[in-house]
Scaffold this motif. Structure first.
Motif, short mmCIF file in Angstrom:
data_model
loop_
_atom_site.label_atom_id
_atom_site.label_comp_id
_atom_site.label_asym_id
_atom_site.label_seq_id
_atom_site.Cartn_x
_atom_site.Cartn_y
_atom_site.Cartn_z
N PRO A 57 0.82 -1.21 0.00
CA PRO A 57 0.00 0.00 0.00
C PRO A 57 0.86 1.26 0.00
O PRO A 57 2.04 1.24 0.32
N GLY A 58 0.23 2.35 -0.34
CA GLY A 58 0.92 3.63 -0.35
C GLY A 58 1.35 4.02 -1.74
O GLY A 58 1.33 3.22 -2.68
N LEU A 59 1.75 5.27 -1.85
CA LEU A 59 2.17 5.82 -3.14
C LEU A 59 3.63 6.22 -3.08
O LEU A 59 4.18 6.47 -2.02
N LEU A 60 4.24 6.29 -4.25
CA LEU A 60 5.64 6.68 -4.33
C LEU A 60 5.88 7.50 -5.59
O LEU A 60 4.98 7.68 -6.41
N PHE A 61 7.09 8.00 -5.73
CA PHE A 61 7.49 8.76 -6.91
C PHE A 61 8.24 7.84 -7.86
O PHE A 61 8.87 6.87 -7.43
N PRO A 62 8.20 8.14 -9.16
CA PRO A 62 8.92 7.29 -10.12
C PRO A 62 10.42 7.28 -9.82
O PRO A 62 11.03 8.33 -9.62
N LYS A 63 10.99 6.09 -9.79
CA LYS A 63 12.43 5.94 -9.62
C LYS A 63 12.83 4.56 -10.08
O LYS A 63 12.00 3.65 -10.14
N GLY A 64 14.11 4.41 -10.42
CA GLY A 64 14.59 3.11 -10.84
C GLY A 64 16.08 3.13 -11.03
O GLY A 64 16.75 4.15 -10.83
N GLY A 65 16.62 1.99 -11.42
CA GLY A 65 18.06 1.80 -11.52
C GLY A 65 18.76 2.75 -12.47
O GLY A 65 18.33 2.96 -13.60
N TRP A 66 19.86 3.33 -11.98
CA TRP A 66 20.74 4.19 -12.78
C TRP A 66 21.72 3.27 -13.46
O TRP A 66 22.49 2.57 -12.81
N GLU A 67 21.69 3.25 -14.77
CA GLU A 67 22.50 2.32 -15.53
C GLU A 67 23.75 2.96 -16.10
O GLU A 67 23.83 4.19 -16.24
N ASN A 68 24.75 2.13 -16.41
CA ASN A 68 26.06 2.60 -16.84
C ASN A 68 26.05 3.42 -18.13
O ASN A 68 26.95 4.22 -18.35
N ASP A 69 25.06 3.23 -18.96
CA ASP A 69 25.01 3.95 -20.24
C ASP A 69 24.18 5.23 -20.17
O ASP A 69 23.85 5.81 -21.20
N GLU A 70 23.83 5.69 -18.96
CA GLU A 70 23.00 6.88 -18.79
C GLU A 70 23.62 7.86 -17.80
O GLU A 70 24.27 7.44 -16.84
N ALA A 71 23.31 9.13 -18.01
CA ALA A 71 23.57 10.14 -16.98
C ALA A 71 22.44 10.02 -15.96
O ALA A 71 21.34 9.56 -16.28
N VAL A 72 22.68 10.45 -14.74
CA VAL A 72 21.67 10.35 -13.69
C VAL A 72 20.39 11.09 -14.08
O VAL A 72 19.28 10.63 -13.80
N GLU A 73 20.52 12.22 -14.77
CA GLU A 73 19.34 12.97 -15.22
C GLU A 73 18.53 12.18 -16.24
O GLU A 73 17.30 12.22 -16.22
N GLU A 74 19.21 11.45 -17.11
CA GLU A 74 18.51 10.63 -18.10
C GLU A 74 17.71 9.53 -17.42
O GLU A 74 16.59 9.21 -17.83
N THR A 75 18.28 8.94 -16.37
CA THR A 75 17.57 7.90 -15.64
C THR A 75 16.31 8.45 -14.99
O THR A 75 15.24 7.85 -15.08
N ALA A 76 16.42 9.60 -14.33
CA ALA A 76 15.25 10.20 -13.67
C ALA A 76 14.15 10.47 -14.69
O ALA A 76 12.97 10.15 -14.45
N ALA A 77 14.50 11.03 -15.84
CA ALA A 77 13.51 11.34 -16.87
C ALA A 77 12.92 10.06 -17.46
O ALA A 77 11.71 9.97 -17.70
N ARG A 78 13.75 9.04 -17.69
CA ARG A 78 13.28 7.76 -18.23
C ARG A 78 12.28 7.10 -17.28
O ARG A 78 11.24 6.59 -17.71
N GLU A 79 12.59 7.11 -16.00
CA GLU A 79 11.69 6.48 -15.03
C GLU A 79 10.34 7.18 -14.98
O GLU A 79 9.30 6.54 -14.81
N ALA A 80 10.33 8.50 -15.13
CA ALA A 80 9.06 9.24 -15.17
C ALA A 80 8.22 8.81 -16.37
O ALA A 80 7.00 8.69 -16.26
N ILE A 81 8.87 8.54 -17.47
CA ILE A 81 8.15 8.10 -18.67
C ILE A 81 7.66 6.66 -18.49
O ILE A 81 6.50 6.35 -18.75
N GLU A 82 8.55 5.77 -18.04
CA GLU A 82 8.19 4.36 -17.91
C GLU A 82 7.10 4.11 -16.87
O GLU A 82 6.17 3.35 -17.11
N GLU A 83 7.24 4.75 -15.72
CA GLU A 83 6.34 4.43 -14.61
C GLU A 83 5.10 5.31 -14.52
O GLU A 83 4.10 4.89 -13.97
#
Length: 159
Positions: A57-83
């Motif tokens: 239960p409960g809600l959360l913000f989009p987040k996920g694994g930071w991968e070697n082929d991405e900048a941290v900003e790219e990961t944050a933006a990708r997770e917002a799109i995916e989730e």
């Protein structure tokens, strides 16, 4: 049908000092408050977008694994799109928080950004397993899975 496929697996996952590194965002938007004021005096309400947790239960913000082929900003933006299927502008890095992973005895470190939402789509990769909700900051604090929000008196530094 969704035109985007979510990344899976952890073969590109970043780690630091034994912690899995993840990135995410607090998607937000401004809503006009119609209180009879003139356009110059119009007030804005901040709403944040949260998604349902897949593990309880409960809600959360989009987040996920930071991968070697991405900048941290790219990961944050990708997770917002995916989730949550939102796109926008990353405004700033809000900070980091550590949390326990689903894996026993494992920890993660999350980099969290503020994301000013500019586009919201009706379909997204995880729509069959997640619901999304726009909430005021106090509502988000009340319904959050995160202790760092609930214990912070609802303070979410966006905008």
């Amino acid at each position: 049908m969704c035109d985007l496929v979510a990344r899976t697996g952890r073969h590109l996952q970043r780690y630091e000092n034994g912690r899995r590194l993840v990135a995410g965002c607090i998607p937000f938007r401004y809503m006009d408050i119609n209180d009879g004021a003139s356009d110059d005096e119009q007030k804005k309400l901040v709403e944040v977008l949260m998604i349902s947790s897949q593990s309880g239960p409960g809600l959360l913000f989009p987040k996920g694994g930071w991968e070697n082929d991405e900048a941290v900003e790219e990961t944050a933006a990708r997770e917002a799109i995916e989730e949550a299927r939102v796109r926008g502008d990353l405004v700033q890095l809000l900070g980091f928080y550590d949390f326990k992973s689903k894996q026993p005895e494992a920890t993660c470190r999350a980099a969290i950004f503020a994301l000013h939402v500019k586009e919201e789509r009706a379909s997204w990769p995880e729509q069959s397993t997640r619901q999304r909700s726009w909430l005021t900051v106090p509502e988000a604090a009340e319904r959050s899975c995160y202790l760092w929000i609930r214990d912070g008196n609802g303070y979410i530094p966006v905008g």
